[in-house]
Design a protein around this motif. Structure first.
Motif, short mmCIF file in Angstrom:
data_model
loop_
_atom_site.label_atom_id
_atom_site.label_comp_id
_atom_site.label_asym_id
_atom_site.label_seq_id
_atom_site.Cartn_x
_atom_site.Cartn_y
_atom_site.Cartn_z
N SER A 103 35.37 34.74 46.40
CA SER A 103 36.55 35.40 45.83
C SER A 103 37.03 34.66 44.59
CB SER A 103 37.67 35.49 46.86
OG SER A 103 37.39 36.44 47.86
N TYR A 174 41.66 47.97 41.52
CA TYR A 174 40.56 46.99 41.44
C TYR A 174 40.86 45.91 40.40
CZ TYR A 174 38.13 50.95 43.63
OH TYR A 174 37.78 52.00 44.45
N TRP A 213 45.51 45.24 48.09
CA TRP A 213 44.04 45.20 48.24
C TRP A 213 43.72 45.07 49.72
CZ3 TRP A 213 39.78 46.58 46.21
CH2 TRP A 213 38.55 45.93 46.46
N SER A 214 43.07 46.08 50.31
CA SER A 214 42.84 46.11 51.75
C SER A 214 41.37 46.07 52.13
CB SER A 214 43.50 47.35 52.36
OG SER A 214 42.92 48.54 51.83
N SER A 215 40.50 45.74 51.22
CA SER A 215 39.07 45.70 51.51
C SER A 215 38.76 44.67 52.59
CB SER A 215 38.29 45.34 50.25
OG SER A 215 36.92 45.12 50.53
N GLN A 218 35.81 40.09 50.05
CA GLN A 218 36.43 39.57 48.82
C GLN A 218 37.95 39.71 48.93
OE1 GLN A 218 33.68 37.87 47.92
NE2 GLN A 218 34.14 38.24 45.78
N ARG A 219 38.49 39.28 50.05
CA ARG A 219 39.87 39.56 50.41
C ARG A 219 40.88 38.83 49.54
NH1 ARG A 219 41.49 38.44 55.88
NH2 ARG A 219 42.96 40.17 55.61
N ARG A 381 30.61 40.29 54.77
CA ARG A 381 31.66 41.17 54.24
C ARG A 381 31.80 41.02 52.73
NH1 ARG A 381 36.10 39.47 55.50
NH2 ARG A 381 35.80 37.73 56.95
N ASN A 382 31.73 39.78 52.27
CA ASN A 382 31.84 39.54 50.83
C ASN A 382 30.66 40.12 50.07
OD1 ASN A 382 34.29 38.22 51.14
ND2 ASN A 382 33.37 36.19 51.24
N THR A 385 30.78 43.97 50.05
CA THR A 385 31.84 44.48 49.17
C THR A 385 31.50 44.26 47.70
OG1 THR A 385 33.54 44.08 50.85
CG2 THR A 385 34.28 44.25 48.57
N HIS A 386 31.13 43.03 47.35
CA HIS A 386 30.93 42.73 45.94
C HIS A 386 29.73 43.46 45.34
CE1 HIS A 386 29.87 40.39 42.31
NE2 HIS A 386 31.17 40.47 42.15
#
Length: 415
Positions: A103, A174, A213-215, A218-219, A381-382, A385-386
């Motif tokens: 992140s 974003y 931001w709720s993803s 990459q929180r 998760r990162n 997402t990324h």
């Protein structure tokens, strides 16, 4: 014109701005120092990465340390007092930081991309002004993308002329890094439909940044909504970004190579975690006849495969950095296309190894690795997402058309 609609019910309580640095940032001397500083920073921010992800703790101190270290000015040209390191070095810096906390690595992306754009499109007076701010440690955030537009390149945010200022109205999403930025570059269109960077003060009246931001990944990039309600921006801070894509320049490849570096960093972290877990916590399989998990021939083969694929992605990443350096020195259709193509190849491999390594981690480390106390799911998760930033299926199309039909890639920030 209709503005995008996302959750703005908390607009009145947007996040207050953070102060600009009081002490000037360090200025990196050369490429070797940039790598050394990145490694030191990574060692300092890595221990808290899992907790920050789990509890969504804003990396305030970590980001201050990052920008004050001098790593946020490494692509400022030497002519303006910057270190102007190779883009191969810049990519390695982002990879190192992202392996520690992806992140935090991503937050620097748009800042460095805007610095590159200023070099490409701004006149000398504007470069001197804005590079001077960057060298002091001032951070650019971003207010580029919009939530409900038909395509990523379609913008509804616009500005109108107001003497020595422009007035910007619109809404963004974003917006990685905007919460903790000092200045917020806003992509806004003029009356001819051309895209500019209107660089506003983070605390400018009418500029509201919402922490929504709720993803699942990459929180702590601190992305979210930016509302622009008649924000005044001085014309000294109005950068003609569109010029970077009217003719061949390296600007698009620069935005892309930083994305690649984040993903190779995630892959490196996942492989390191896998090795550490297998060596210290995993059990040998019942049918193997082995005493230790790290003796398992199938695990050995898998680690070899993952490492090979990561090294291939890193090699292309370095090659892409040098291609970008050449395109900056001699920007033309051929050098820019080469930079785009090599970067696209690196993007494909980095996406694939980031997802493979973060997925394989659990298979090789075993059920114990899924326990919440280890927080290892953050890597998957990162990565998931990324790597959605721009689809690699289109990178294959760009590569095929280039090598088969001689068609050069399009000129925009996603190519």
């Amino acid at each position: 014109m209709t503005l995008n609609t996302v959750n703005t019910k908390d607009a009145a309580v947007g996040v207050p701005a953070f102060p600009k640095p009081v002490t000037p940032a360090h200025i990196i001397r050369d490429d070797a120092e940039a790598i050394a500083v990145a490694r030191q920073l990574a060692s300092e921010i890595a221990p808290g990465a899992a907790a920050r992800d789990r509890d969504r703790i804003w990396p305030v101190k970590e980001l201050d340390a990052f920008s004050q270290s001098g790593l946020w000015s490494i692509n400022v040209p030497k002519a303006f007092g910057g270190p102007e390191v190779s883009y191969a070095t810049l990519a390695k810096v982002i990879e190192i930081v992202s392996a520690a906390d992806s992140s935090i690595g991503q937050i620097a992306q748009n800042h460095l991309g805007v610095v590159a754009a200023i070099r490409t499109v701004s006149d000398e007076a504007q470069q001197r002004l804005l590079f001077g701010e960057v060298l002091k440690g001032v951070r650019f955030g971003n207010a580029f993308s919009e939530f409900g537009s038909k395509r990523a390149v379609d913008f509804e945010t616009r500005f109108i002329d107001d003497g020595d200022h422009v007035i910007v109205k619109g809404q963004k999403f974003y917006s990685s890094g905007a919460l903790l930025a000092h200045l917020v570059p806003i992509v806004a269109l003029d009356d001819q439909g051309r895209a500019w960077y209107a660089i506003a003060e983070r605390d400018a009246p009418g500029l509201t940044v919402i922490d929504d931001w709720s993803s699942f990944g990459q929180r702590t990039t601190l992305s979210g909504t930016v509302i622009l309600d008649n924000v005044r921006v001085p014309k000294t801070h109005l950068v003609p970004g569109y010029k970077g894509y009217e003719v061949p320049t390296a600007d698009g490849a620069i935005f892309q190579i930083i994305q690649v570096a984040v993903d190779t960093g995630i892959a490196q972290a996942a492989i390191d975690e896998t090795i550490a877990f297998v060596r210290s916590k995993s059990r040998a399989w019942v049918d193997s006849g082995l005493e230790h998990a790290w003796q398992d021939p199938y695990t050995i083969q898998a680690i070899g495969d993952l490492t090979l694929r990561l090294h291939a992605a890193q090699a292309l990443l370095e090659k892409a950095g040098h291609a970008i350096d050449r395109a900056i020195l001699d920007p033309n259709a051929e050098t820019v296309a080469e930079a785009q193509i090599v970067t696209a190849q690196a993007k494909v491999l980095s996406t694939e190894i980031a997802i493979a390594a973060t997925n394989k981690l659990f298979e090789l480390a075993g059920t114990r690795s899924t326990l919440a106390e280890h927080q290892l799911d953050r890597h998957w998760r990162n990565a998931r997402t990324h790597t959605l930033h721009d689809p690699v299926r289109w990178k294959y199309a760009i590569l095929g058309n280039y090598f088969l039909n001689g068609e050069k890639p399009p000129l925009h920030a996603w190519s």
